[in-house]
Design a protein around this motif. Structure first.
Motif, short mmCIF file in Angstrom:
data_model
loop_
_atom_site.label_atom_id
_atom_site.label_comp_id
_atom_site.label_asym_id
_atom_site.label_seq_id
_atom_site.Cartn_x
_atom_site.Cartn_y
_atom_site.Cartn_z
N GLN A 1 -13.33 0.61 8.65
CA GLN A 1 -12.54 1.30 9.20
C GLN A 1 -11.31 1.59 8.47
O GLN A 1 -10.73 2.77 8.07
N GLU A 2 -10.69 0.53 7.94
CA GLU A 2 -9.75 0.43 7.12
C GLU A 2 -9.89 1.05 5.69
O GLU A 2 -9.17 2.02 5.38
N TYR B 1 -12.30 3.53 5.41
CA TYR B 1 -12.54 4.89 5.59
C TYR B 1 -11.48 5.80 5.76
O TYR B 1 -11.25 7.01 5.25
N ALA B 2 -10.31 5.21 6.43
CA ALA B 2 -9.08 5.88 6.35
C ALA B 2 -8.62 6.08 5.21
O ALA B 2 -7.97 7.28 4.89
N LYS B 3 -8.26 4.93 4.24
CA LYS B 3 -7.68 4.98 3.12
C LYS B 3 -8.54 6.14 1.96
O LYS B 3 -7.73 6.62 1.64
N THR C 1 -10.64 8.47 2.71
CA THR C 1 -10.93 9.90 2.82
C THR C 1 -9.62 10.50 2.50
O THR C 1 -9.49 11.44 1.81
N GLU C 2 -8.51 9.81 2.60
CA GLU C 2 -7.03 10.39 2.42
C GLU C 2 -7.04 10.50 0.63
O GLU C 2 -6.83 11.53 0.13
N VAL D 1 -5.96 -1.19 8.84
CA VAL D 1 -5.52 -0.25 9.80
C VAL D 1 -6.53 -0.54 11.28
O VAL D 1 -7.61 -0.86 11.26
#
Ligand code: PLP
Length: 258
Positions: free
Chosen positions: A62-63, A65-67, A69-70, A258
């Protein structure tokens, strides 16, 4: 940590790795650095990217993926500040930052993991392999995987025995998982001051890798991912082809997931 601290740490780790490799009669380029950025912010990762580090490892999907993708979005748009060596703004870099997942995967996290990563280093059971195949087939993507082996008393992660690993490799060799590229082994040494136990864990993985090369000559099982901040010199001496280093580059992990 300032960007400068991270970049200094990175340079020190890279030169130390090259040293360790030469001392072991190997080339510095024989050992790839995977910078482990878990619990660290995007801004810290970008500091490493600007210093030329393009391979990162994260253990929570999860963490990650968020970082990532950005970061992928910024890099693809050519808008990582200061990234272009010649100072030309708006140009895409030759290579985008790459992510390896290095933490134990729950099945319900596999879909996002394969979307964002180029390699899953922590395949520890057949279920995960089957789920990776299913999700990659749906995306039309092939992905590299490493099989995590349990080689140390205190670490619980990984295939516990060779028999289960061999069953997975046999399925790979038979073509059961066409979207999966079985690329090598990964392990974590036990957390102990006893260097002999650490070395034993790494030499066990190296020996297993040699055996697999003989038993499955059709599989490209060449990667040996072993060595972290506290033990990477020993890992390089024992034949590591990739070290996963977090703390020695980014400092203690302070930012919450995250
Ligand atoms: C966190 C982690 C690392 C990096 O550990 P450091 O001691 O910070 O270098 C390496 N491999 C795995 C699987 C990890 O979870």
């Amino acid at each position: 940590m300032t960007d400068g601290d991270i970049q200094e740490n990175l340079a020190r780790v890279l030169s130390d790795l090259a040293d360790a490799a030469r001392a072991a009669g190997r080339q510095g380029s024989d050992v790839q650095l995977c910078a482990v950025s878990k619990f660290h912010a995007v801004s810290e990762i970008l500091a490493a990217v600007r210093a030329g580090q393009l391979l990162f490892g994260e253990n929570r999907v999860q963490e990650a993926y968020a970082k990532f993708t950005e970061i992928g979005g910024l890099a693809a748009a050519g808008s990582i500040p200061g990234m272009q060596a010649d100072g030309t703004p708006g140009e895409k870099p030759d290579r985008l930052p790459e992510l390896h997942i290095i933490g134990t995967l729950q099945l319900n996290k596999v879909k996002k993991a394969v979307e964002i990563a180029s390699c899953i280093q922590s395949v520890d059971r057949e279920d995960v392999l089957a789920e990776i195949e299913k999700r990659c087939a749906a995306l039309g993507k092939t992905i590299r995987v490493l099989f995590e082996m349990h080689t140390g008393e205190e670490s619980k992660a990984g295939y516990a025995d060779e028999k289960a690993l061999y069953a997975s490799l046999e399925h790979c060799a038979k073509g059961t998982y066409p979207h999966v590229i079985p690329s090598g082994l990964m392990t974590m040494a036990p957390f102990t001051e006893d260097k002999r136990l650490v070395r034993k864990s790494f030499s066990t993985l190296r020996e297993l890798s040699g055996k697999i090369a003989r038993d499955f000559p059709s599989l490209p099982m060449t990667e040996l991912s072993m060595g972290m901040s506290g033990d990477y010199r020993i890992a390089v001496e024992e034949g590591s082809t990739m070290v996963r280093i977090g703390t020695a580059i980014f400092g203690p992990r302070t930012v919450q997931a995250v």
